[in-house]
Design a protein around this motif. Structure first.
Motif, mmCIF file in Angstrom:
data_model
loop_
_atom_site.group_PDB
_atom_site.id
_atom_site.type_symbol
_atom_site.label_atom_id
_atom_site.label_comp_id
_atom_site.label_asym_id
_atom_site.label_seq_id
_atom_site.Cartn_x
_atom_site.Cartn_y
_atom_site.Cartn_z
ATOM 1 N N SER A 197 41.969 42.297 38.011
ATOM 2 C CA SER A 197 42.188 40.867 37.807
ATOM 3 C C SER A 197 43.175 40.292 38.820
ATOM 4 C CB SER A 197 42.721 40.639 36.389
ATOM 5 O OG SER A 197 42.753 39.264 36.116
ATOM 6 N N TRP A 198 42.981 39.029 39.176
ATOM 7 C CA TRP A 198 43.989 38.297 39.933
ATOM 8 C C TRP A 198 43.843 36.817 39.653
ATOM 9 C CZ3 TRP A 198 39.974 40.696 42.924
ATOM 10 C CH2 TRP A 198 39.087 39.828 43.571
ATOM 11 N N ALA A 199 44.865 36.091 40.029
ATOM 12 C CA ALA A 199 44.831 34.642 39.811
ATOM 13 C C ALA A 199 44.209 33.963 41.020
ATOM 14 C CB ALA A 199 46.248 34.126 39.610
ATOM 15 N N PRO A 200 43.576 32.808 40.825
ATOM 16 C CA PRO A 200 43.021 32.082 41.968
ATOM 17 C C PRO A 200 44.139 31.650 42.918
ATOM 18 C CG PRO A 200 42.296 31.119 39.869
ATOM 19 C CD PRO A 200 43.371 32.094 39.558
ATOM 20 N N PHE A 201 43.871 31.754 44.192
ATOM 21 C CA PHE A 201 44.852 31.366 45.202
ATOM 22 C C PHE A 201 45.335 29.931 44.996
ATOM 23 C CE2 PHE A 201 45.481 29.390 49.459
ATOM 24 C CZ PHE A 201 46.704 29.971 49.728
ATOM 25 N N ALA A 202 44.385 29.034 44.748
ATOM 26 C CA ALA A 202 44.750 27.618 44.602
ATOM 27 C C ALA A 202 45.716 27.427 43.430
ATOM 28 C CB ALA A 202 43.490 26.778 44.394
ATOM 29 N N ALA A 203 45.461 28.171 42.340
ATOM 30 C CA ALA A 203 46.325 28.058 41.170
ATOM 31 C C ALA A 203 47.725 28.623 41.460
ATOM 32 C CB ALA A 203 45.692 28.798 39.988
ATOM 33 N N MET A 204 47.757 29.746 42.187
ATOM 34 C CA MET A 204 49.056 30.341 42.521
ATOM 35 C C MET A 204 49.875 29.392 43.391
ATOM 36 S SD MET A 204 49.548 33.284 41.097
ATOM 37 C CE MET A 204 50.389 34.654 41.911
ATOM 38 N N LYS A 205 49.177 28.697 44.263
ATOM 39 C CA LYS A 205 49.853 27.752 45.143
ATOM 40 C C LYS A 205 50.403 26.583 44.329
ATOM 41 C CE LYS A 205 49.210 25.874 49.665
ATOM 42 N NZ LYS A 205 48.260 25.371 50.659
ATOM 43 N N LYS A 206 49.569 26.089 43.409
ATOM 44 C CA LYS A 206 49.991 24.986 42.544
ATOM 45 C C LYS A 206 51.223 25.422 41.737
ATOM 46 C CE LYS A 206 47.917 21.784 39.177
ATOM 47 N NZ LYS A 206 46.752 21.580 38.294
ATOM 48 N N ARG A 207 51.166 26.650 41.241
ATOM 49 C CA ARG A 207 52.255 27.197 40.438
ATOM 50 C C ARG A 207 53.558 27.295 41.251
ATOM 51 N NH1 ARG A 207 52.466 32.930 39.261
ATOM 52 N NH2 ARG A 207 53.858 33.372 37.507
ATOM 53 N N CYS A 210 54.156 41.626 48.555
ATOM 54 C CA CYS A 210 54.500 40.217 48.781
ATOM 55 C C CYS A 210 53.338 39.340 48.348
ATOM 56 C CB CYS A 210 54.887 39.974 50.242
ATOM 57 S SG CYS A 210 53.511 40.076 51.395
ATOM 58 N N ASP A 211 53.387 38.087 48.691
ATOM 59 C CA ASP A 211 52.317 37.163 48.332
ATOM 60 C C ASP A 211 51.042 37.417 49.132
ATOM 61 O OD1 ASP A 211 54.050 36.446 50.434
ATOM 62 O OD2 ASP A 211 53.282 34.395 50.454
ATOM 63 N N ILE A 212 51.155 38.143 50.238
ATOM 64 C CA ILE A 212 50.008 38.323 51.131
ATOM 65 C C ILE A 212 49.423 39.731 51.051
ATOM 66 C CG2 ILE A 212 49.225 38.159 53.534
ATOM 67 C CD1 ILE A 212 51.614 36.321 54.095
ATOM 68 N N ASP A 213 50.279 40.741 51.076
ATOM 69 C CA ASP A 213 49.810 42.119 51.195
ATOM 70 C C ASP A 213 50.631 43.034 50.279
ATOM 71 O OD1 ASP A 213 48.405 44.303 52.122
ATOM 72 O OD2 ASP A 213 49.297 44.327 54.128
ATOM 73 N N TYR A 232 38.023 31.810 42.229
ATOM 74 C CA TYR A 232 39.024 32.879 42.312
ATOM 75 C C TYR A 232 39.182 33.376 43.752
ATOM 76 C CZ TYR A 232 39.557 32.949 37.285
ATOM 77 O OH TYR A 232 39.859 32.603 35.997
ATOM 78 N N GLU A 233 39.061 32.439 44.682
ATOM 79 C CA GLU A 233 39.190 32.789 46.092
ATOM 80 C C GLU A 233 40.565 33.398 46.409
ATOM 81 O OE1 GLU A 233 37.608 30.076 45.064
ATOM 82 O OE2 GLU A 233 35.653 30.759 45.781
ATOM 83 N N VAL A 234 40.584 34.247 47.421
ATOM 84 C CA VAL A 234 41.860 34.756 47.940
ATOM 85 C C VAL A 234 42.223 33.928 49.171
ATOM 86 C CG1 VAL A 234 41.372 37.070 47.049
ATOM 87 C CG2 VAL A 234 40.778 36.511 49.423
ATOM 88 N N MET A 235 43.351 34.228 49.796
ATOM 89 C CA MET A 235 43.800 33.453 50.964
ATOM 90 C C MET A 235 42.743 33.520 52.065
ATOM 91 S SD MET A 235 47.759 34.711 51.341
ATOM 92 C CE MET A 235 48.505 33.370 52.282
ATOM 93 N N PRO A 276 43.931 42.675 46.151
ATOM 94 C CA PRO A 276 42.626 42.418 46.786
ATOM 95 C C PRO A 276 42.765 42.037 48.250
ATOM 96 C CG PRO A 276 43.191 40.707 45.168
ATOM 97 C CD PRO A 276 44.151 41.843 44.970
ATOM 98 N N GLN A 277 43.751 41.234 48.573
ATOM 99 C CA GLN A 277 43.950 40.841 49.972
ATOM 100 C C GLN A 277 44.272 42.049 50.838
ATOM 101 O OE1 GLN A 277 45.365 36.252 49.030
ATOM 102 N NE2 GLN A 277 46.926 37.738 49.584
ATOM 103 N N GLY A 278 45.171 42.887 50.313
ATOM 104 C CA GLY A 278 45.560 44.080 51.051
ATOM 105 C C GLY A 278 44.374 45.009 51.267
ATOM 106 N N VAL A 279 43.514 45.117 50.258
ATOM 107 C CA VAL A 279 42.364 46.019 50.359
ATOM 108 C C VAL A 279 41.361 45.531 51.399
ATOM 109 C CG1 VAL A 279 40.298 46.815 49.123
ATOM 110 C CG2 VAL A 279 42.565 47.088 48.080
ATOM 111 N N ILE A 280 41.023 44.230 51.343
ATOM 112 C CA ILE A 280 40.033 43.758 52.333
ATOM 113 C C ILE A 280 40.642 43.735 53.738
ATOM 114 C CG2 ILE A 280 38.731 42.413 50.618
ATOM 115 C CD1 ILE A 280 39.910 39.850 51.968
ATOM 116 N N GLY A 281 41.939 43.581 53.834
ATOM 117 C CA GLY A 281 42.608 43.574 55.146
ATOM 118 C C GLY A 281 42.729 44.960 55.747
ATOM 119 N N LEU A 282 42.780 45.973 54.904
ATOM 120 C CA LEU A 282 42.955 47.340 55.415
ATOM 121 C C LEU A 282 41.630 48.085 55.535
ATOM 122 C CD1 LEU A 282 44.746 49.764 56.238
ATOM 123 C CD2 LEU A 282 44.950 50.312 53.797
ATOM 124 N N MET A 283 40.807 47.995 54.494
ATOM 125 C CA MET A 283 39.667 48.911 54.432
ATOM 126 C C MET A 283 38.514 48.517 55.349
ATOM 127 S SD MET A 283 40.033 50.733 50.840
ATOM 128 C CE MET A 283 41.698 51.130 50.235
#
Lengths: 396, 396, 396
Positions: C271-281, C161-164, C230-233, C208-215
């Motif tokens: 690679s991942w997209a910046p959170f702010a850009a994904m939100k704008k998109r 999903c968008d989060i994990d 390139y911040e995450v949520m 990346p979000q899933g990894v930092i949330g789990l590991m």
């Protein structure tokens, strides 16, 4: 095991021997006992599953589906029914040209059937074509079986044609049987099968036709209502008249939604296209007259727009028996203010009946499974009992 | 149980140990005994199913298919074979770019194979590519298995490539074995594998190549006929020559349909594209030269049009042995006056052979199932017997 | 039978009763014991299969998948997991409009679930939408189950999903557990979850979000590095901080790939997209502003291009612990000089880790199967033992 008794004891009193190795194309081609056998087996299969007993009768085999029109509900119902019995659903995505002509249809029907136990077809768009196509496929595979090409003969199940929608109306009927507490309780009950306004056009006639063709058989008072010009196939009306006469029921026609709803026990308001227009459309497609189709579409939408008052409102519902007739729909409905601006039914009415509507839909997988079961199993009562004694759990 | 004896006793005399954990890519890579093992297991599986004994050997597992060209018949045959053995067919719809390069192919092949017991591939359009692609996939999953990535190693089955179409020609061959009453009866029988006119172009060469590569192995008199310019791959002609020499058969080439048909016991008239043109087309696609492809297409259709007389007519059929050679086709055929104006075969000829043609096609699911069975089961004779003693019914 | 003991004895010490009849949407909604139960059941299922014991617990039932984004790996993993347990994977190819609004989603969710035991959803493209959609579907089918519409309640599995991306990160984690010889060995190990350059844009943030949330939950030293912008949520960063504090691990952030790689035991450059850009998109799509989307795309690619030096090179790898950190990727990777000119990782690095990377991916089908198993089976330890004593072979 005892919970099955009520179903097997009913089956033992019914005569449905002709269903074995047969197809299911139109409900009015089936005897009353045969219709009852479908309901009984459907209920038995459901009880087995509810009790975590697997009703799987096939260790392998394909359930081929041919959808000549889009489908979600029926597609999942067919896949579920096949899966429940142990068949693998395999969709045949035909190139339209490949099966267009007689001889090639015979070939294709055989080529996809070497290990098929059932073929389910939806072909509801063109008047005079859909049911005929199913019969052609059935004839082809029967011939293939007789000539030694096919080891087993797949049974045909009509998943909606130009004339009838038997898996839908049988599910509808099973729902009202459960709702009113038995098929005997339906005698004298009034059902309003009425047209309703929709901003779309060209919806198939198979549901209203299927309903008047089936529900007139059990002593019900069936009222068909629609605006002038929205007639259904006259052949099916004849079937409905004959059925009503035989079953001690009634078949009434009117151009008044109000008359239909008055004191109704059940209402089934739903949009459909006029038979004459559907026929014209079929001819236009036949001639690749796309300008003609466009102008017909415009004409039909204009025609529709004159009948925006054919909506199932709270006020109309109040005029039904006790103000709480059972509301039916084959889904998805055009809900005013929700899925469209003005539609078939007021949002508050639809919302009140949401749970029963979903339950109505839940019968379809079992109805399809029962149709397959009865075509494939010579002694259903015995095999149902054997399934219980086998004791294979659905979930280990 | 006794009905299986005739198959298990044959298997006990054959040497096919190398088929275990192997692929099936070209018939001429297989020993005579291995070919016979496939026919024998195919027949045994068919007899099991006919006797309502399930030949299901897998409780779970995937059968992955990759179709790089459209398919109905082979798709259903593969799905049927997988289903019969207990595998779930899962189509891999590759984005062309995803598996274009070596390394990525290795990755994709592993990613789709974690629970795959078989991978079936059709890739017949480009000369020099299809069979090579299959070998790349095979190499990738073998490596994955050896390195501990894949617990089981999926077997590769060639569902038609640029060189051979083994599931088709093995089905064809099983059909003529049954027709003539045994493989020993084929010695000296003449088969005419001939080109035939079709208004389409670019049909794969895999069937004529597969036929001359397989049928020369059993002492038959194989006559390949086509107009000048419609040569098949010379490597496969070499195979056919060598086969004929070894088996005591014959391999003849001519540019005369009449010569081929004269006194033939079996005729297989079918259109294909010239090898040289297919090769040119492959290069044009490689260069994205779409104008070149268009002009090649035009050229080929013109070329074809000069050979309208290459049609399997009643007159030609009269020149075959007894006037009633067995007519074969892999279907669908271009039938004159039915599926096209002028085509490969006269409608009356095709119609007379319709039932045997459908039977010919009916062998394919069993041939594919046998190929999988022999790659997965170490002692097929024993397991076939065990399937009988297990006594699991296909339909309860 | 004894080989299962190590798994059942672990399960007996864990508390995961809430997983029964539950969903799997975000790893940080699960207790530590629940996470461990998934790994344990996944390993047990794998051992069963390796020992040719079928872990099939369903005799029938559907596993419905809804992919709102393309997928090969996860699609095959979900199909494999369903197949292993006895469910038939059935893809629901929604018309976007059909399930757009609340009420209709409730209806559709019920209509496809009459015989569904699990629903797997991928919906990773729009910030704030994907996970919310999964919860809506879950709510709808729970309500349907409570109201008697659905006999069984399908469990929801988040296929990204968008989060994990829990099935990915749990597979990643199981891989490193096996690699380092046990979950206890991970304490203090440094993992570098770093951004890497890719010539494409708009890759989801879920990995990346899933990894930092789990590991961060197992005492690891988790270093998140990316270029500025390139911040995450931030919510997930909060989760990571809290986790690290509780588990005795660390959660560090930097804008330096070099710092992240220094002495790392594990590296995950991606690679991942910046959170702010994904939100704008997401907003631009919501407004159907396609010009805006195009210009955002251009802007993002320009932005990306400024960080071409974020590549996992041999030189960087040399700075990791012993020069041989475990390299992870969810695949497919953008490999410099192979799948693109300049990408996430040097070809020689990728190649050296190919086999471990494929093994990493091989855990996903078992992780998904374990999630389903734990949601459907009340006493997993007992049922796993029963599967062994049942002794049904996967391949006969």
């Amino acid at each position: 095991m005892s919970f099955l008794k009520q179903y097997t004891s009913v089956l033992e009193k019914l005569n449905f021997t002709d269903m074995f190795a047969g197809d299911f194309l139109l409900t009015w081609e089936k005897e009353r006992d045969e219709i009852l056998a479908v309901f009984t087996v459907a209920d038995a299969l459901r009880r087995l599953r509810e009790n975590n007993i697997s009703p799987r009768i096939f260790d392998s085999g394909l359930g081929v589906s041919i959808f000549r029109d889009q489908s979600t509900r029926t597609r999942f119902s067919f896949a579920s029914a096949c899966n429940l019995l142990g068949l693998t659903a395999q969709d045949f995505d035909e190139g339209k040209s490949q099966v267009a002509h007689g001889e090639t249809l015979r070939e294709t029907a055989n080529m996809i059937s070497f290990m098929a136990d059932v073929i389910g077809i939806r072909d509801d768009m063109y008047i005079g074509k859909g049911n005929a196509y199913m019969r052609d496929v059935s004839r082809a595979v029967r011939q293939g079986h007789n000539e030694g090409v096919l080891e087993q003969c797949p049974t045909l199940v009509n998943l909606q044609c130009d004339i009838d929608h038997p898996t839908q109306t049988m599910a509808d009927m099973n729902h009202i049987i459960q709702h009113f507490g038995g098929i005997d309780k339906l005698k004298g009950k009034k059902i309003a099968m009425t047209w309703a306004y929709s901003p779309s056009y060209g919806k198939p006639l198979s549901v209203p036709q299927g309903v008047i063709g089936l529900m007139t058989r059990f002593g019900m008072d069936v009222h068909l209502a629609h605006p002038e010009g929205y007639e259904v196939m006259s052949e099916v009306e004849e079937v409905a008249k004959k059925n009503a006469a035989q079953s001690g029921g009634k078949f009434t026609k009117s151009n008044s939604m109000k008359d239909a709803f008055a004191d109704a026990d059940i209402v089934y308001p739903k949009s459909w296209a006029p038979f004459a227009a559907m026929k014209k459309r079929t001819d236009l497609y036949g001639n690749n007259d796309f300008d003609g189709i466009k102008s017909l579409e415009k004409e039909l939408l204009n025609e529709n727009a004159g009948h925006r008052d054919w909506e199932c409102t709270e006020d109309l519902m109040k005029t039904t028996r006790g103000g709480n007739a059972l509301y039916l729909h084959c889904l998805p409905a055009d809900i005013s203010g929700v899925s469209c601006k003005e539609g078939e039914v007021a949002a508050s009415v639809f919302d009140r009946y949401r749970v029963p509507l979903y339950k109505q839909a839940s019968y379809k997988p079992y109805i399809i499974a029962a149709m397959i079961f009865l075509a494939k199993i010579k002694d259903p009562a015995e095999i149902l009992s054997n399934l219980v004694s086998r004791g294979q759990k659905r979930c280990f």
